[in-house]
Design an enzyme around this catalytic site. Structure first.
Site, PDB file in Angstrom:
ATOM      1  CG  ASP A   1      -0.301  -0.533   2.480  1.00 35.66           C
ATOM      2  OD1 ASP A   1       0.937  -0.488   2.571  1.00 35.66           O
ATOM      3  OD2 ASP A   1      -1.032  -0.994   3.369  1.00 35.66           O
TER       4      ASP A   1
ATOM      5  CG  ASP B   1      -8.729  -1.410  12.067  1.00 29.84           C
ATOM      6  OD1 ASP B   1      -7.778  -2.107  11.631  1.00 29.84           O
ATOM      7  OD2 ASP B   1      -9.145  -0.399  11.469  1.00 29.84           O
TER       8      ASP B   1
ATOM      9  CG  HIS C   1      -5.788  -2.346   8.906  1.00 26.30           C
ATOM     10  ND1 HIS C   1      -5.953  -1.134   9.538  1.00 26.30           N
ATOM     11  CD2 HIS C   1      -4.439  -2.518   8.836  1.00 26.30           C
ATOM     12  CE1 HIS C   1      -4.782  -0.618   9.828  1.00 26.30           C
ATOM     13  NE2 HIS C   1      -3.848  -1.429   9.415  1.00 26.30           N
TER      14      HIS C   1
ATOM     15  CD  GLU D   1      -8.621   0.819   8.086  1.00 30.55           C
ATOM     16  OE1 GLU D   1      -8.577  -0.157   8.864  1.00 30.55           O
ATOM     17  OE2 GLU D   1      -7.992   1.870   8.284  1.00 30.55           O
TER      18      GLU D   1
HETATM   19  C1  F6R Z   1       1.512  -1.543   6.079  1.00 32.40           C
HETATM   20  C2  F6R Z   1       0.201  -2.167   6.168  1.00 32.40           C
HETATM   21  C3  F6R Z   1      -0.595  -2.165   7.426  1.00 32.40           C
HETATM   22  C4  F6R Z   1       0.224  -2.385   8.678  1.00 32.40           C
HETATM   23  C5  F6R Z   1      -0.674  -2.260   9.909  1.00 32.40           C
HETATM   24  C6  F6R Z   1       0.101  -2.393  11.193  1.00 32.40           C
HETATM   25  O1  F6R Z   1       2.035  -1.677   4.781  1.00 32.40           O
HETATM   26  O2  F6R Z   1      -0.250  -2.673   5.190  1.00 32.40           O
HETATM   27  O3  F6R Z   1      -1.580  -3.169   7.341  1.00 32.40           O
HETATM   28  O4  F6R Z   1       0.831  -3.638   8.641  1.00 32.40           O
HETATM   29  O5  F6R Z   1      -1.314  -1.018   9.894  1.00 32.40           O
HETATM   30  O6  F6R Z   1       0.926  -1.273  11.337  1.00 32.40           O
HETATM   31  P1  F6R Z   1       2.080  -1.249  12.431  1.00 32.40           P
HETATM   32  O7  F6R Z   1       3.039  -2.290  12.038  1.00 32.40           O
HETATM   33  O8  F6R Z   1       2.672   0.136  12.312  1.00 32.40           O
HETATM   34  O9  F6R Z   1       1.431  -1.507  13.722  1.00 32.40           O
END
Ligand code: F6R
Length: 260
Positions: free
Chosen positions: A67, A136, A138, A143
């Site tokens: 992403d 959450d 995702h 989401e």
């Molecule tokens: C990042 C991504 C997100 C993160 C998730 C957890 O490329 O796709 O799904 O893996 O938001 O973020 P952190 O690791 O910062 O807790």
């Protein structure tokens, strides 16, 4: 799902790095799916160490990131393009032209996302996908209530994700872009193998929902229960709400062979 619980995230990162590096050694032309955020940093540090010691080369590998924030140019220090150069690409021998990240500045994001899907297909598909998980539930930026068969597209971040990610934007949620381009859940599900990392108490509910809850778009990661080859690396805190934690540890400690 194979659930692997280590006392600390440092130990889990080492084990995950051993797994990823050996996959690259076995298949130097591997197509990797890569994640950003706080979680994979330790894994990337371990991979950089292994590269420096000559244990693994990424010279023939290619990659697709999950992403990118919409509206951030690649040279913005908060863009995921910047993050990847800082934390991995500039420190290993991967060819930058073989790395792909959704274009956060695309004039037409819909077309850019369709092209991204085509590029993944043309590469032969992601063979090893690294994932984190949001508090959450995702994966990528899919989401809660995202279609479980979605493809790469624009999404709007939830307030929870914006608050979680404000730490990268000097603590200011207002500075976090509200939109992103993300691989879809259907896209992620087509990868051959998934390695998901989750560390810390803040991930415990999402992890329990993903592994032991019903499959539901309210916890997008729960769709991974339908994937044929997922390894989940956890520390004790992230595993703290799993009902069957002792069973997962028992299974892992009795694994007859690391590859089986
Ligand atoms: C990042 C991504 C997100 C993160 C998730 C957890 O490329 O796709 O799904 O893996 O938001 O973020 P952190 O690791 O910062 O807790």
């Amino acid at each position: 799902m194979e659930v692997i619980i280590y006392p600390t995230k440092e130990q889990a990162n080492q084990a995950a790095a051993d797994f990823v590096a050996s996959a690259v050694v076995r298949n130097p032309r591997i197509v990797l799916g890569l994640a950003t955020g706080g979680t994979p940093l330790g894994l990337y540090e371990n991979l950089i160490e292994k590269y420096k010691k000559g244990e693994v080369s990424f010279a023939k590998a290619s990659s697709f990131n999950l992403d990118e924030y919409y509206g951030l140019p690649a040279d913005d220090k908060n863009s995921y393009a910047y993050y990847m150069r800082e934390n991995l690409f500039d420190k290993i021998d991967i060819e930058l032209e073989n790395t792909h990240i959704p274009n956060g500045m695309a004039e037409n994001p819909k077309i850019a996302c369709e092209e991204y899907e085509r590029a993944i297909k043309a590469s032969g598909g992601v063979e090893l996908q690294i994932l984190g998980i949001g508090s959450d539930g995702h994966i990528g930026f899919n989401e809660p209530t995202s279609s479980l068969s979605s493809r790469t597209r624009m999404k709007t971040l939830t307030r929870e994700t914006i608050e979680d990610n404000a730490r990268f934007f000097d603590g200011n949620p207002e500075a976090v872009p509200t939109h992103c381009l993300t691989m879809g859940i259907g896209t992620i599900m087509e990868s051959e193998t998934v390695v998901l990392l989750a560390y810390g108490k803040s991930k415990a509910d999402a992890v329990a929902g993903m592994i032991e809850g019903p499959i539901t778009s309210m916890i997008p990661a729960s769709i991974l229960q339908m994937h044929r080859d997922v390894k989940v690396f956890l520390d004790e805190e992230a595993a703290s709400k799993l009902k069957l934690a002792d069973y997962y540890k028992w299974v892992y400690s009795r694994k007859p062979h690391p590859d089986w």
